[in-house]
Enzyme design. Structure first.
Site, PDB file in Angstrom:
ATOM      1  CG  ASP A 296      -2.038   0.977   1.146  1.00 51.99           C
ATOM      2  OD1 ASP A 296      -2.490   1.245   0.011  1.00 51.99           O
ATOM      3  OD2 ASP A 296      -2.489   1.464   2.194  1.00 51.99           O
TER       4      ASP A 296
ATOM      5  CG  HIS B 128      -5.462   8.437   4.406  1.00 56.05           C
ATOM      6  ND1 HIS B 128      -5.112   9.187   3.307  1.00 56.05           N
ATOM      7  CD2 HIS B 128      -5.426   7.151   3.996  1.00 56.05           C
ATOM      8  CE1 HIS B 128      -4.859   8.387   2.290  1.00 56.05           C
ATOM      9  NE2 HIS B 128      -5.043   7.144   2.672  1.00 56.05           N
TER      10      HIS B 128
ATOM     11  CG  HIS C 180      -6.621   4.801  -0.150  1.00 61.02           C
ATOM     12  ND1 HIS C 180      -5.304   4.519   0.130  1.00 61.02           N
ATOM     13  CD2 HIS C 180      -6.899   4.154  -1.311  1.00 61.02           C
ATOM     14  CE1 HIS C 180      -4.810   3.732  -0.807  1.00 61.02           C
ATOM     15  NE2 HIS C 180      -5.759   3.501  -1.704  1.00 61.02           N
TER      16      HIS C 180
END
Length: 281
Positions: free
Chosen positions: A82, A174, A204
């Site tokens: 990732d 995030h 994400h």
């Protein structure tokens, strides 16, 4: 089943209207719990090694751990790098048996992002590995601000790179510690229309997306991968604090960390079921 590529798990998800969880791993305890949860739910799962994880544990160790877990599992397990940011990182992950790499060129100018992502797509595909890219920029809670994905840029990015999955910025952030107001569904629809609904989309910062919206978008849009980290780390931290509080004389790290297993499995099972992926493996 053993190791699977990102394409192998996202293709059925896109076709059948569910999403696969990209679960952010920080070590053995959570990776093992995530595979146990996937087996209990009969769901495919993506084990993700991000930059923080790789800074703490060398990539060859992570690769060996992920391979061991995947090869013993009865469900498809994707070994995913990732937020890789260089060709060297992608090459190293492929050499260690990762079945999927993400190149994050989201901070680059569009043309540079396309060029570098396309290069890593070619590298990955030559090795039988999938590649995820990112267009737009997903920011951080209390940190860098997002740059929302432009639908036409997304269409160009998908066409010129050949990515197997495309991370987009549509209101996701995030490191959110609680559910937000959710994603901009009109922005998701515009990207889906521009790309013909054929490209698997990735969210994400999935911990900030309300559970009901995750499932609805998994069923009704090309979003078929949600990255989940913060809510799992919260479950781990809560279990760890509880153990230390109730067993103040315990000093054996194995005994202390063992107490995180069941809460992590339970949290991961909730995530998997909430994406409609239970019973899909």
């Amino acid at each position: 089943m053993t190791r699977a590529s990102l394409t192998e798990v996202l293709g059925p998800a896109l076709r059948d209207g569910y999403a696969v969880a990209g679960l952010v791993c920080l070590g053995w305890e959570d990776a093992r719990a995530f595979v146990a949860a996937a087996e209990a739910e009969r769901a495919p799962v993506i084990l993700q090694a991000g930059p923080g994880c790789r800074a703490h544990t060398p990539l060859p160790v992570l690769g060996a751990m992920f391979r061991y877990l995947a090869d013993a599992a009865q469900v498809p397990v994707v070994l995913h790098l990732d937020h890789g940011r260089t060709v060297a990182e992608a090459e190293a992950a492929i050499a260690e048996g990762f079945t999927s790499v993400m190149f994050d060129g989201s901070a680059l100018p569009l043309q540079d992002n396309i060029a570098q992502t396309a290069r890593i797509v070619r590298l990955a595909h030559a090795a039988g590995v999938s590649c995820e890219g990112e267009i737009g920029f997903v920011g951080y809670d209390g940190g860098a601000v997002s740059d929302l994905t432009d639908p036409q840029d997304a269409a160009r990015f998908a066409a010129e790179t050949g990515v197997d999955a495309m991370a987009v910025a549509v209101g996701n952030v995030h490191l959110q510690q609680q559910a937000s107001a959710g994603l901009d569904e009109s922005a998701v629809a515009a990207i889906a229309a521009a790309t013909g609904g054929r490209v698997p989309l990735v969210i994400h910062g999935g911990s900030g997306v309300p559970m009901d919206q995750r499932l609805r978008l998994a069923r009704q849009s090309p979003i078929c991968k949600f990255n989940i980290g913060t809510e799992l780390r919260q479950a781990f931290g809560a279990a760890l604090r509880q153990t230390l509080a109730t067993h103040p004389q315990e000093f054996d790290r194995i005994a202390i960390l063992r107490a995180t297993h069941d809460p992590l499995v339970a949290c991961a099972r909730s995530v998997l079921a909430g994406l409609g992926s239970s019973g899909r493996a």
